[in-house]
Motif scaffolding. Structure first.
Motif, PDB file in Angstrom:
ATOM      1  N   LEU A  45       0.862  -1.178   0.000  1.00  0.00           N
ATOM      2  CA  LEU A  45       0.000   0.000   0.000  1.00  0.00           C
ATOM      3  C   LEU A  45       0.902   1.233   0.000  1.00  0.00           C
ATOM      4  O   LEU A  45       1.640   1.477   0.961  1.00  0.00           O
ATOM      5  N   PHE A  46       0.856   1.997  -1.085  1.00  0.00           N
ATOM      6  CA  PHE A  46       1.717   3.169  -1.239  1.00  0.00           C
ATOM      7  C   PHE A  46       0.959   4.441  -0.858  1.00  0.00           C
ATOM      8  O   PHE A  46      -0.218   4.591  -1.193  1.00  0.00           O
ATOM      9  N   VAL A  47       1.666   5.348  -0.191  1.00  0.00           N
ATOM     10  CA  VAL A  47       1.125   6.673   0.113  1.00  0.00           C
ATOM     11  C   VAL A  47       2.155   7.708  -0.337  1.00  0.00           C
ATOM     12  O   VAL A  47       3.346   7.396  -0.460  1.00  0.00           O
ATOM     13  N   PRO A  48       1.733   8.947  -0.574  1.00  0.00           N
ATOM     14  CA  PRO A  48       2.678   9.950  -1.086  1.00  0.00           C
ATOM     15  C   PRO A  48       3.737  10.377  -0.075  1.00  0.00           C
ATOM     16  O   PRO A  48       4.883  10.596  -0.441  1.00  0.00           O
ATOM     17  N   GLN A  49       3.355  10.523   1.214  1.00  0.00           N
ATOM     18  CA  GLN A  49       4.247  11.154   2.172  1.00  0.00           C
ATOM     19  C   GLN A  49       4.480  10.281   3.400  1.00  0.00           C
ATOM     20  O   GLN A  49       3.583   9.563   3.854  1.00  0.00           O
ATOM     21  N   VAL A  50       5.690  10.385   3.930  1.00  0.00           N
ATOM     22  CA  VAL A  50       6.058   9.624   5.134  1.00  0.00           C
ATOM     23  C   VAL A  50       5.113   9.955   6.289  1.00  0.00           C
ATOM     24  O   VAL A  50       4.728   9.071   7.068  1.00  0.00           O
ATOM     25  N   ALA A  51       4.714  11.230   6.399  1.00  0.00           N
ATOM     26  CA  ALA A  51       3.859  11.656   7.509  1.00  0.00           C
ATOM     27  C   ALA A  51       2.495  10.979   7.505  1.00  0.00           C
ATOM     28  O   ALA A  51       1.790  10.988   8.522  1.00  0.00           O
ATOM     29  N   GLN A  52       2.110  10.371   6.378  1.00  0.00           N
ATOM     30  CA  GLN A  52       0.796   9.729   6.284  1.00  0.00           C
ATOM     31  C   GLN A  52       0.825   8.251   6.692  1.00  0.00           C
ATOM     32  O   GLN A  52      -0.227   7.639   6.870  1.00  0.00           O
ATOM     33  N   LEU A  53       2.011   7.686   6.835  1.00  0.00           N
ATOM     34  CA  LEU A  53       2.119   6.256   7.078  1.00  0.00           C
ATOM     35  C   LEU A  53       1.421   5.817   8.355  1.00  0.00           C
ATOM     36  O   LEU A  53       0.640   4.855   8.370  1.00  0.00           O
ATOM     37  N   ALA A  54       1.693   6.503   9.457  1.00  0.00           N
ATOM     38  CA  ALA A  54       1.165   6.087  10.756  1.00  0.00           C
ATOM     39  C   ALA A  54      -0.357   6.167  10.785  1.00  0.00           C
ATOM     40  O   ALA A  54      -1.024   5.275  11.333  1.00  0.00           O
ATOM     41  N   ALA A  55      -0.923   7.217  10.201  1.00  0.00           N
ATOM     42  CA  ALA A  55      -2.376   7.377  10.209  1.00  0.00           C
ATOM     43  C   ALA A  55      -3.053   6.280   9.388  1.00  0.00           C
ATOM     44  O   ALA A  55      -4.106   5.755   9.787  1.00  0.00           O
ATOM     45  N   VAL A  56      -2.470   5.930   8.259  1.00  0.00           N
ATOM     46  CA  VAL A  56      -3.045   4.864   7.435  1.00  0.00           C
ATOM     47  C   VAL A  56      -2.972   3.534   8.179  1.00  0.00           C
ATOM     48  O   VAL A  56      -3.936   2.755   8.198  1.00  0.00           O
ATOM     49  N   GLN A  57      -1.839   3.265   8.811  1.00  0.00           N
ATOM     50  CA  GLN A  57      -1.707   2.021   9.565  1.00  0.00           C
ATOM     51  C   GLN A  57      -2.714   1.965  10.717  1.00  0.00           C
ATOM     52  O   GLN A  57      -3.342   0.921  10.960  1.00  0.00           O
ATOM     53  N   ALA A  58      -2.905   3.085  11.411  1.00  0.00           N
ATOM     54  CA  ALA A  58      -3.854   3.114  12.538  1.00  0.00           C
ATOM     55  C   ALA A  58      -5.282   2.860  12.058  1.00  0.00           C
ATOM     56  O   ALA A  58      -6.050   2.141  12.705  1.00  0.00           O
ATOM     57  N   ALA A  59      -5.645   3.440  10.905  1.00  0.00           N
ATOM     58  CA  ALA A  59      -6.996   3.241  10.379  1.00  0.00           C
ATOM     59  C   ALA A  59      -7.217   1.783   9.971  1.00  0.00           C
ATOM     60  O   ALA A  59      -8.307   1.223  10.199  1.00  0.00           O
ATOM     61  N   ILE A  60      -6.202   1.150   9.411  1.00  0.00           N
ATOM     62  CA  ILE A  60      -6.322  -0.261   9.030  1.00  0.00           C
ATOM     63  C   ILE A  60      -6.452  -1.133  10.274  1.00  0.00           C
ATOM     64  O   ILE A  60      -7.300  -2.045  10.338  1.00  0.00           O
TER      65      ILE A  60
END
Length: 450
Positions: free
Chosen positions: A310-325
């Motif tokens: 799962l790719f995201v544009p920015q490093v700062a978005q990684l943690a939020a995406v993981q938390a939502a999953i």
């Protein structure tokens, strides 16, 4: 220091450190000062006198400082490459190349023999590494020194065991900034392109993999390193699935020969990109939720155990995406990884070993790594951080195994951005060429580079 540690190398040493070196060592000026013109002879950088200033009218190079400080107080020490390789490694790879691969492999070997500069343009999953084996076998059997360099350490870590398995009796040096092992003089070297700055006229055959990737593509110091590391009459091979316009201009000028293969080794076409418009995906993620379509797809993965990136544009978005999953689908087990992650190599290895089902990542894993049988999802695929080449490379992570030559490539985006349309168009073009080749042409070697 062993004498062999200076063969084909250029090491930055102080006079005291160099006092015990062999008598036949060559001493090279580290920083060349000519009036206001100051150049580092290790990386080629022309230095700003104010930024490079040391006390007492001395200067240092700030551009390659991560390799140790090169200054007017030090010199570069070098012993010309003697090709001191009493053993002659053989290729133990038992695989079979396709007709198209054999044609490209033959061209590669011929260009090694004639010491030419050559571009091998092959789609992702075409089997570029295996196409190198005949040429490398020819070179190693003749005592030539060879290197395969890549801008990405992940690529080097994936290539090293594959080449060691193919050349079991060869000693292979693996060089990158995170490797604590001491340097060894070996006939075959795998390294990051930054490590080439430590070499001088060392390699009879130099291969640059993923030549269009960051940081190589945008760094003139690394091009300088390549031209310095290869012998003056050595062979140079560039590998890529997405050549830059500059490389294609070199082809048109006749500065580079070219081989082209638009078909994967298993003869299947590239998976096409599916695009879903999801304008507010990030706002939904920030609320701790997943967009409905994404949640349904990930729920299917949870049920089927299908692995994915799962790719995201920015490093700062990684943690939020993981938390939502984790909140929506706690049984899914995955990790986040990015370029400066201190555990990056270990996490990628966990994915290789199938100890995790997925990775949430940035463009650091867009190329050069293979996880068989995966799907790919890109959130915010229209973000400017995703170039057309990056999107094509990301799509190329899918369908790389003979057992599962297809798969899902799914982009969620706020708009059908130009980069997405170009990526889709490029894949359609390659597939059209690949289909024509598969159906009608027994071999392929050269193309019109337009």
């Amino acid at each position: 220091m062993k004498k062999s540690e200076l063969y084909g190398r250029q090491l930055c040493l102080t006079p005291r450190e160099a006092a015990t070196l062999p008598a036949d060592v060559q001493k090279i000026t580290g920083i060349q000062v000519s009036g206001t013109r100051i150049q580092c002879m290790r990386c080629g950088e022309f230095l700003n006198p104010r930024e490079a200033q040391l006390p007492n009218n001395q200067y240092y190079c700030y551009a390659c400082l991560n390799l140790g400080r090169n200054s007017t107080l030090t010199s570069l020490y070098h012993i010309p490459e003697p090709n001191d390789f009493p053993q002659r490694p053989t290729c133990s790879w038992q695989g079979q190349l396709t007709v198209q691969q054999r044609t490209c492999a033959q061209r590669v070997r011929e260009n090694f023999e004639h010491r030419h500069r050559h571009l091998l343009w092959a789609v992702t999953g075409a089997g570029k590494t295996e196409m190198l084996f005949p040429g490398l076998t020819w070179a190693l059997q003749r005592g030539l020194r060879c290197a395969l360099a890549s801008p990405r350490v992940d690529v080097c870590l994936e290539l090293a065991p594959r080449l060691q398995a193919a050349f079991v009796d060869a000693e292979i040096a693996l060089l990158h900034g995170r490797n604590p092992a001491p340097y060894r003089y070996c006939q075959l070297t795998i390294c990051t392109t930054h490590q080439l700055l430590r070499f001088r006229h060392a390699f009879d055959v130099l291969i640059i993999d993923e030549v269009d990737a960051f940081p190589f593509a945008a760094n003139p110091r690394l091009y300088y390193a390549v031209n310095q590391a290869v012998k003056p009459h050595g062979a140079l091979l560039y590998l890529t699935a997405t050549p830059s316009q500059e490389l294609l201009r070199q082809v048109r000028r006749g500065d580079l020969e070219i081989s082209y293969l638009p078909l994967r080794f298993h003869q299947h076409l590239l998976p096409m990109i599916k695009v879903t418009l999801q304008p507010h995906w990030w706002q939904v993620i920030k609320r701790g939720q997943l967009p409905n379509r994404l949640r349904r797809q990930l729920a299917r993965y949870q049920q089927t155990q299908q692995r994915f990136l799962l790719f995201v544009p920015q490093v700062a978005q990684l943690a939020a995406v993981q938390a939502a999953i984790q909140r929506a689908l706690p049984a899914l087990r995955g990790l986040t990884v990015h370029a400066t992650d201190p555990d990056r190599l270990a996490k990628v290895q966990q994915m290789r070993d199938q100890r995790v089902q997925f990775l949430i990542t940035t463009t650091i894993l867009e190329r050069g790594v293979t996880f068989p049988g995966i799907d790919v999802i890109v959130l915010g695929a229209d973000d400017p951080l995703f170039s057309t080449a990056a999107l094509v490379q990301i799509a190329g992570r899918v369908g790389r195994s003979r057992e599962r030559p297809t798969g899902l490539v799914w982009f969620l985006a706020a708009s059908h951005a130009r980069t997405i349309k170009r990526a889709q168009r490029q894949i359609r073009l390659v597939n059209r060429k690949g289909r024509r080749l598969r159906d009608a042409m027994p071999v392929v070697s050269t193309i019109d580079s337009k």
